[in-house]
Design a protein around this motif. Structure first.
Motif, PDB file in Angstrom:
ATOM      1  N   HIS A   6       0.943  -1.284   0.454  1.00  0.00           N
ATOM      2  CA  HIS A   6       0.208  -0.301   0.043  1.00  0.00           C
ATOM      3  C   HIS A   6       0.623   1.134   0.086  1.00  0.00           C
ATOM      4  CE1 HIS A   6      -2.945   2.922   0.502  1.00  0.00           C
ATOM      5  NE2 HIS A   6      -2.654   3.322   1.623  1.00  0.00           N
ATOM      6  N   THR A   7       0.758   2.093  -0.959  1.00  0.00           N
ATOM      7  CA  THR A   7       0.606   3.160  -0.774  1.00  0.00           C
ATOM      8  C   THR A   7       0.000   4.727  -1.071  1.00  0.00           C
ATOM      9  OG1 THR A   7       2.948   5.070  -2.266  1.00  0.00           O
ATOM     10  CG2 THR A   7       1.333   3.735  -3.404  1.00  0.00           C
ATOM     11  N   GLU A   8       0.223   5.751  -0.036  1.00  0.00           N
ATOM     12  CA  GLU A   8      -0.493   6.776  -0.379  1.00  0.00           C
ATOM     13  C   GLU A   8      -0.570   7.602  -1.853  1.00  0.00           C
ATOM     14  OE1 GLU A   8      -2.520   8.034   1.571  1.00  0.00           O
ATOM     15  OE2 GLU A   8      -1.672   5.860   2.545  1.00  0.00           O
ATOM     16  N   ASN A   9       0.835   7.054  -2.534  1.00  0.00           N
ATOM     17  CA  ASN A   9       1.665   7.882  -3.274  1.00  0.00           C
ATOM     18  C   ASN A   9       0.484   7.515  -4.737  1.00  0.00           C
ATOM     19  OD1 ASN A   9       3.155   9.138  -2.530  1.00  0.00           O
ATOM     20  ND2 ASN A   9       4.297   7.487  -2.919  1.00  0.00           N
ATOM     21  N   ALA A  10      -0.579   6.356  -5.049  1.00  0.00           N
ATOM     22  CA  ALA A  10      -1.297   5.775  -5.501  1.00  0.00           C
ATOM     23  C   ALA A  10      -2.868   6.021  -4.935  1.00  0.00           C
ATOM     24  CB  ALA A  10      -1.386   4.438  -6.447  1.00  0.00           C
ATOM     25  N   PRO A  11      -3.598   5.773  -5.469  1.00  0.00           N
ATOM     26  CA  PRO A  11      -5.173   6.270  -5.300  1.00  0.00           C
ATOM     27  C   PRO A  11      -5.983   4.558  -4.316  1.00  0.00           C
ATOM     28  CG  PRO A  11      -5.100   6.109  -7.634  1.00  0.00           C
ATOM     29  CD  PRO A  11      -3.645   5.827  -7.400  1.00  0.00           C
ATOM     30  N   ALA A  12      -6.392   4.730  -3.464  1.00  0.00           N
ATOM     31  CA  ALA A  12      -5.930   4.166  -2.756  1.00  0.00           C
ATOM     32  C   ALA A  12      -7.512   2.991  -3.089  1.00  0.00           C
ATOM     33  CB  ALA A  12      -7.290   4.633  -1.275  1.00  0.00           C
ATOM     34  N   ALA A  13      -7.276   1.849  -3.347  1.00  0.00           N
ATOM     35  CA  ALA A  13      -8.443   1.113  -3.452  1.00  0.00           C
ATOM     36  C   ALA A  13      -9.723   1.157  -3.274  1.00  0.00           C
ATOM     37  CB  ALA A  13      -8.727   0.126  -2.851  1.00  0.00           C
ATOM     38  N   VAL A  27       5.344  -9.134  -7.525  1.00  0.00           N
ATOM     39  CA  VAL A  27       4.340  -8.173  -7.403  1.00  0.00           C
ATOM     40  C   VAL A  27       3.519  -8.613  -8.511  1.00  0.00           C
ATOM     41  CG1 VAL A  27       5.961  -5.887  -7.792  1.00  0.00           C
ATOM     42  CG2 VAL A  27       3.880  -6.296  -6.244  1.00  0.00           C
ATOM     43  N   PHE A  28       2.160  -8.041  -7.719  1.00  0.00           N
ATOM     44  CA  PHE A  28       1.085  -8.320  -8.543  1.00  0.00           C
ATOM     45  C   PHE A  28       0.052  -7.120  -8.153  1.00  0.00           C
ATOM     46  CE2 PHE A  28       2.409 -12.667  -7.864  1.00  0.00           C
ATOM     47  CZ  PHE A  28       2.948 -13.117  -8.712  1.00  0.00           C
ATOM     48  N   LEU A  55      -0.558   4.943 -15.316  1.00  0.00           N
ATOM     49  CA  LEU A  55       1.041   3.884 -15.473  1.00  0.00           C
ATOM     50  C   LEU A  55       1.893   5.055 -14.127  1.00  0.00           C
ATOM     51  CD1 LEU A  55       1.454   4.070 -19.164  1.00  0.00           C
ATOM     52  CD2 LEU A  55       1.055   2.460 -17.527  1.00  0.00           C
ATOM     53  N   SER A  56       1.684   6.155 -13.543  1.00  0.00           N
ATOM     54  CA  SER A  56       1.847   7.072 -12.658  1.00  0.00           C
ATOM     55  C   SER A  56       1.355   6.248 -11.373  1.00  0.00           C
ATOM     56  CB  SER A  56       2.374   8.696 -12.846  1.00  0.00           C
ATOM     57  OG  SER A  56       2.862   8.445 -11.744  1.00  0.00           O
ATOM     58  N   ASN A  57       0.368   6.438 -11.455  1.00  0.00           N
ATOM     59  CA  ASN A  57      -0.407   5.335 -10.381  1.00  0.00           C
ATOM     60  C   ASN A  57       0.881   4.053 -10.300  1.00  0.00           C
ATOM     61  OD1 ASN A  57      -1.593   7.778  -9.900  1.00  0.00           O
ATOM     62  ND2 ASN A  57      -3.459   6.888 -10.747  1.00  0.00           N
ATOM     63  N   LEU A  58       1.082   3.267 -11.197  1.00  0.00           N
ATOM     64  CA  LEU A  58       1.876   1.789 -11.200  1.00  0.00           C
ATOM     65  C   LEU A  58       3.136   1.447 -10.765  1.00  0.00           C
ATOM     66  CD1 LEU A  58       1.166  -0.959 -12.562  1.00  0.00           C
ATOM     67  CD2 LEU A  58       2.369  -0.458 -14.407  1.00  0.00           C
ATOM     68  N   LYS A  59       3.502   3.336 -11.317  1.00  0.00           N
ATOM     69  CA  LYS A  59       5.318   3.054 -10.728  1.00  0.00           C
ATOM     70  C   LYS A  59       4.755   3.404  -8.835  1.00  0.00           C
ATOM     71  CE  LYS A  59       8.663   5.667 -11.480  1.00  0.00           C
ATOM     72  NZ  LYS A  59       9.402   7.242 -11.953  1.00  0.00           N
ATOM     73  N   ALA A  60       4.453   4.783  -8.667  1.00  0.00           N
ATOM     74  CA  ALA A  60       4.281   4.012  -7.027  1.00  0.00           C
ATOM     75  C   ALA A  60       3.651   3.008  -6.461  1.00  0.00           C
ATOM     76  CB  ALA A  60       3.169   5.302  -7.104  1.00  0.00           C
ATOM     77  N   VAL A  61       3.193   1.844  -7.132  1.00  0.00           N
ATOM     78  CA  VAL A  61       2.585   0.780  -6.087  1.00  0.00           C
ATOM     79  C   VAL A  61       3.687  -0.236  -6.566  1.00  0.00           C
ATOM     80  CG1 VAL A  61       0.840  -1.297  -6.178  1.00  0.00           C
ATOM     81  CG2 VAL A  61       0.105   1.172  -6.623  1.00  0.00           C
ATOM     82  N   LEU A  62       4.444  -0.347  -7.954  1.00  0.00           N
ATOM     83  CA  LEU A  62       6.195  -1.300  -8.471  1.00  0.00           C
ATOM     84  C   LEU A  62       7.135  -0.350  -6.919  1.00  0.00           C
ATOM     85  CD1 LEU A  62       5.455  -1.722 -11.346  1.00  0.00           C
ATOM     86  CD2 LEU A  62       5.197  -3.243  -9.977  1.00  0.00           C
ATOM     87  N   GLU A  63       6.853   0.979  -6.847  1.00  0.00           N
ATOM     88  CA  GLU A  63       7.946   1.065  -6.290  1.00  0.00           C
ATOM     89  C   GLU A  63       7.702   0.678  -4.234  1.00  0.00           C
ATOM     90  OE1 GLU A  63       8.636   5.552  -7.383  1.00  0.00           O
ATOM     91  OE2 GLU A  63       9.741   4.581  -9.256  1.00  0.00           O
ATOM     92  N   GLN A  64       6.699   0.987  -4.391  1.00  0.00           N
ATOM     93  CA  GLN A  64       6.234   1.099  -2.692  1.00  0.00           C
ATOM     94  C   GLN A  64       6.464  -0.442  -2.614  1.00  0.00           C
ATOM     95  OE1 GLN A  64       5.264   2.979  -0.029  1.00  0.00           O
ATOM     96  NE2 GLN A  64       5.501   1.449   0.936  1.00  0.00           N
ATOM     97  N   ALA A  65       6.796  -1.476  -3.666  1.00  0.00           N
ATOM     98  CA  ALA A  65       6.974  -2.999  -2.928  1.00  0.00           C
ATOM     99  C   ALA A  65       8.257  -3.373  -3.254  1.00  0.00           C
ATOM    100  CB  ALA A  65       6.219  -3.993  -4.609  1.00  0.00           C
ATOM    101  N   GLY A  66       9.096  -2.450  -3.749  1.00  0.00           N
ATOM    102  CA  GLY A  66      10.676  -2.136  -3.999  1.00  0.00           C
ATOM    103  C   GLY A  66      11.472  -2.908  -5.111  1.00  0.00           C
ATOM    104  N   ALA A 122      -0.285  -5.296 -13.678  1.00  0.00           N
ATOM    105  CA  ALA A 122       1.787  -5.356 -13.992  1.00  0.00           C
ATOM    106  C   ALA A 122       1.723  -6.608 -13.085  1.00  0.00           C
ATOM    107  CB  ALA A 122       1.961  -4.595 -14.138  1.00  0.00           C
ATOM    108  N   ILE A 123       2.361  -7.224 -13.316  1.00  0.00           N
ATOM    109  CA  ILE A 123       3.224  -8.378 -12.880  1.00  0.00           C
ATOM    110  C   ILE A 123       5.096  -7.628 -12.677  1.00  0.00           C
ATOM    111  CG2 ILE A 123       4.016 -10.882 -12.308  1.00  0.00           C
ATOM    112  CD1 ILE A 123       1.255 -11.429 -13.534  1.00  0.00           C
TER     113      ILE A 123
END
Length: 127
Positions: A6-13, A27-28, A55-66, A122-123
């Motif tokens: 979870h990151t605050e840098n992407a929309p909440a579910a 990461v899925f 894609l910006s939101n996707l990047k934020a989630v991916l980065e939160q996951a490492g 993404a995966i």
């Protein structure tokens, strides 16, 4: 064991799901809509602007996951209108490039959540 990402840098579910789940070194992500994470409103503009935001939101989630856009193995892209394919590809190429770009499926959806024009999931592997 799975880990909730979870990151605050992407929309909440907007439903009963996680932004992403990590398992081992993978990461899925859930589909990322073109919502501004602060206002939870769509970005102004058309498919190009929505693609950038998704894609910006996707990047934020991916980065939160490492992970990152450079570790994405597969994307699934949903478009409200396949006539937007060329415009979407321009933005997608800016983010992922063409050399070693992720495997991808891109389909037209009858209707996306909140009537979005674009959604991307993404995966990826964790660095």
């Amino acid at each position: 064991m799975k880990t909730v990402i979870h990151t605050e840098n992407a929309p909440a579910a907007i439903g009963p799901y996680s932004q992403a789940l990590a398992f081992d070194k993978l990461v899925f992500t859930s589909g990322q809509l073109p919502l501004d994470p602060v206002t939870m409103a769509f970005v102004e503009g058309g498919v190009k602007e929505q693609a950038y935001q998704s894609l910006s939101n996707l990047k934020a989630v991916l980065e939160q996951a490492g992970a990152g856009v450079d570790t994405v193995l597969k994307t699934t892209c949903f478009l409200a209108n396949m006539e937007d394919f060329a415009v979407f590809n321009e933005v997608y190429t800016e983010v992922f490039g063409t050399e070693a770009a992720p495997a991808r499926s891109c389909v037209q959806a009858a209707r996306l959540p909140k009537d979005a024009l674009v959604e991307v999931e993404a995966i990826a592997f964790i660095k």
